[in-house]
Design an enzyme around this catalytic site. Structure first.
Site, mmCIF file in Angstrom:
data_model
loop_
_atom_site.group_PDB
_atom_site.id
_atom_site.type_symbol
_atom_site.label_atom_id
_atom_site.label_comp_id
_atom_site.label_asym_id
_atom_site.label_seq_id
_atom_site.Cartn_x
_atom_site.Cartn_y
_atom_site.Cartn_z
ATOM 1 N N GLY A 93 9.675 4.620 0.940
ATOM 2 C CA GLY A 93 9.542 3.892 -0.315
ATOM 3 C C GLY A 93 9.231 4.796 -1.485
ATOM 4 O O GLY A 93 8.467 4.444 -2.385
ATOM 5 N N ALA A 94 9.871 5.972 -1.528
ATOM 6 C CA ALA A 94 9.512 6.987 -2.523
ATOM 7 C C ALA A 94 10.329 6.900 -3.806
ATOM 8 O O ALA A 94 10.257 7.794 -4.638
ATOM 9 C CB ALA A 94 9.664 8.380 -1.919
ATOM 10 N N ASN A 95 11.089 5.829 -3.990
ATOM 11 C CA ASN A 95 11.911 5.742 -5.194
ATOM 12 C C ASN A 95 11.144 5.227 -6.414
ATOM 13 O O ASN A 95 11.628 5.310 -7.543
ATOM 14 C CB ASN A 95 13.131 4.846 -4.955
ATOM 15 C CG ASN A 95 12.750 3.442 -4.556
ATOM 16 O OD1 ASN A 95 12.387 3.227 -3.407
ATOM 17 N ND2 ASN A 95 12.830 2.488 -5.478
ATOM 18 N N GLY B 144 6.831 3.797 -7.944
ATOM 19 C CA GLY B 144 5.429 3.482 -7.700
ATOM 20 C C GLY B 144 4.660 4.554 -6.972
ATOM 21 O O GLY B 144 4.776 5.753 -7.239
ATOM 22 N N GLY C 152 4.870 5.647 -3.932
ATOM 23 C CA GLY C 152 5.675 6.578 -3.152
ATOM 24 C C GLY C 152 6.245 7.700 -3.989
ATOM 25 O O GLY C 152 6.238 8.869 -3.588
ATOM 26 N N SER D 55 -4.212 -1.786 2.345
ATOM 27 C CA SER D 55 -4.631 -2.452 1.109
ATOM 28 C C SER D 55 -6.030 -3.003 1.277
ATOM 29 O O SER D 55 -6.433 -3.390 2.383
ATOM 30 C CB SER D 55 -3.667 -3.592 0.774
ATOM 31 O OG SER D 55 -4.186 -4.419 -0.253
ATOM 32 N N TYR E 260 0.607 -11.080 3.704
ATOM 33 C CA TYR E 260 0.429 -9.711 3.242
ATOM 34 C C TYR E 260 -0.861 -9.118 3.799
ATOM 35 O O TYR E 260 -0.874 -7.987 4.311
ATOM 36 C CB TYR E 260 0.400 -9.676 1.717
ATOM 37 C CG TYR E 260 0.196 -8.286 1.155
ATOM 38 C CD1 TYR E 260 1.211 -7.333 1.223
ATOM 39 C CD2 TYR E 260 -1.001 -7.932 0.543
ATOM 40 C CE1 TYR E 260 1.019 -6.051 0.711
ATOM 41 C CE2 TYR E 260 -1.192 -6.657 0.027
ATOM 42 C CZ TYR E 260 -0.179 -5.718 0.116
ATOM 43 O OH TYR E 260 -0.367 -4.454 -0.387
#
Length: 290
Positions: free
Chosen positions: A20-22, A24, A26, A137, A163
């Site tokens: 998820g590094a694209n 935020g 990440g 979280s 979540y």
């Protein structure tokens, strides 16, 4: 990096995978690691967005496709891996979305946030030489435990409860992974982190207009930047910390400098951690490889 509690070592010669590094957290995590010399693989569902993110990062990067909602994609990513892996950063996630299913039929938040990363870790672990860091979280505290009779929420689904359960699963996974690593005398550490209240794209996706607007307003008012929110992940990945360490902001309002974070009794339940591991092995068809 201005924060005095995290001093990044020289990471030259080491490779890191950040899911998820694209955007935020990440993206900021990848930026920090590449800035200290690591070769960073951006593991993303949308490689076009991944390529755009890579252009923002100074340092050596590579973009590879990974869809955590599809176990065949997880397997393909792992099968193509060659060489050592210094850091595996299990960062990607979805938050408080309407009820949906992954390609393999799992409740989407449990499937993406926990099961996808569980499978990825087991499939890559023989390559890992340093640490596995899983992003949880503070909202894990909103739930009392994992419903082992109904982990996929066939009844009573609410976005935030789902979540919270997926984030509790992240912590139980870290706890059991560390136990297994110690059992085989592995030098690899399993750690976890949470960003506090960070202004990222996760917020405001419940598809309930009033609730989403309120969340976006609250995020603008009290949310810290994604760069600051990434610091606990960086601490858990690079600093001198024990196995199963849980990093998080130490400020009063889930903000501020990173340090040891509080977790609930449910997140320290070793029996639940083992039960979750067994359930996850059966669900994903993957097992601890060491």
């Amino acid at each position: 990096m201005s924060d005095t509690t995290v001093h990044l070592p020289d990471l030259s010669g080491r490779t890191a995978v950040v899911t998820g590094a694209n955007s935020g957290l990440g993206l900021e995590t990848a930026r920090f690691l590449a800035g200290r010399g690591a070769r960073v693989v951006l593991a993303v569902r949308d490689t076009t967005k991944g390529d755009a993110a890579a252009r923002e990062i100074q340092g050596e990067t590579e973009v590879r496709r990974l869809d955590l909602a599809d176990l065949s994609s997880v397997r393909a990513f792992a099968a193509d891996w060659r060489g050592d892996l210094g850091l595996l950063i299990n960062n990607a996630g979805i938050m408080a979305v309407p009820k949906a299913r992954t390609k393999d039929g799992f409740e989407s938040q449990f499937g993406v946030n926990h099961l996808g990363h569980f499978a990825l870790t087991n499939l890559l672990l023989k390559h890992v030489t340093g640490r596995v860091v899983t992003v949880s979280s503070g909202l894990h505290a909103f739930v009392r435990g994992i419903p082992f009779d109904d982990p996929d929420f066939t009844r009573g689904y609410t976005p935030y409860r789902a979540y919270g359960r997926s984030k509790l699963a992240n912590l139980l996974f870290t706890l059991e992974l560390q136990r297994r690593l110690e059992e085989v005398d592995s030098p690899v550490l399993a750690t976890a982190a949470h960003p506090g209240y960070a202004a990222t794209e996760l917020h405001g996706r419940t598809e309930r207009p009033l609730q989403d607007r309120l969340m976006r307003v609250l995020t603008r008012i009290v949310g810290q930047s994604a760069a600051v929110g990434a610091l606990p992940t960086i601490q858990a990945a690079t600093q001198d910390v024990p196995g199963a360490y849980f990093a998080g902001p130490t400020g009063l309002f889930f903000n501020g400098a990173p340090g040891p974070s509080w977790r609930t009794r449910a997140a320290l339940d070793t029996d639940a951690a083992r039960r979750l591991w067994d359930l996850s092995e059966e669900a994903t068809g993957t097992a601890f490889p060491l």
